[in-house]
Design a protein around this motif. Structure first.
Motif, PDB file in Angstrom:
ATOM      1  N   TYR A   4       0.834  -1.190   0.000  1.00  0.00           N
ATOM      2  CA  TYR A   4       0.000   0.000   0.000  1.00  0.00           C
ATOM      3  C   TYR A   4       0.871   1.244   0.000  1.00  0.00           C
ATOM      4  O   TYR A   4       1.825   1.332   0.771  1.00  0.00           O
ATOM      5  CB  TYR A   4      -0.922   0.000   1.227  1.00  0.00           C
ATOM      6  N   GLN A  42       1.135  -5.108   3.888  1.00  0.00           N
ATOM      7  CA  GLN A  42      -0.165  -5.338   4.515  1.00  0.00           C
ATOM      8  C   GLN A  42      -0.041  -5.659   5.997  1.00  0.00           C
ATOM      9  O   GLN A  42      -0.834  -5.174   6.806  1.00  0.00           O
ATOM     10  CB  GLN A  42      -0.852  -6.487   3.792  1.00  0.00           C
ATOM     11  N   ILE A  50      -6.756  -1.700   5.713  1.00  0.00           N
ATOM     12  CA  ILE A  50      -6.817  -2.705   4.638  1.00  0.00           C
ATOM     13  C   ILE A  50      -8.248  -2.827   4.120  1.00  0.00           C
ATOM     14  O   ILE A  50      -8.485  -2.822   2.911  1.00  0.00           O
ATOM     15  CB  ILE A  50      -6.318  -4.073   5.139  1.00  0.00           C
TER      16      ILE A  50
END
Length: 64
Positions: A4, A42, A50
């Motif tokens: 991310y 993650q 998430i």
């Protein structure tokens, strides 16, 4: 493992915005205020971040 990208708001550095790695920023009115700050795996992020990215394509996080 999913990755991310994190963007920080220059005017409000206590707010972070996560999107999927190499994803696009959502259509924000203040898009130019967000600066890329790195990438996180993650397992380093809270579950609500998430879920937010999975459901909405982005998630905000209090960085304080």
């Amino acid at each position: 493992m999913k990755l991310y990208d994190l963007y920080i708001n220059e005017k409000k550095p206590s707010i972070g915005l996560y999107v999927a790695k190499d994803g696009k920023l959502p259509d924000l009115a203040d898009k130019d205020d967000w600066v890329f700050s790195g990438t996180a795996a993650q397992d380093l992020l809270p579950p609500d971040v998430i879920r937010g990215v999975d459901v909405n394509g982005h998630a905000f996080r209090n960085m304080d």
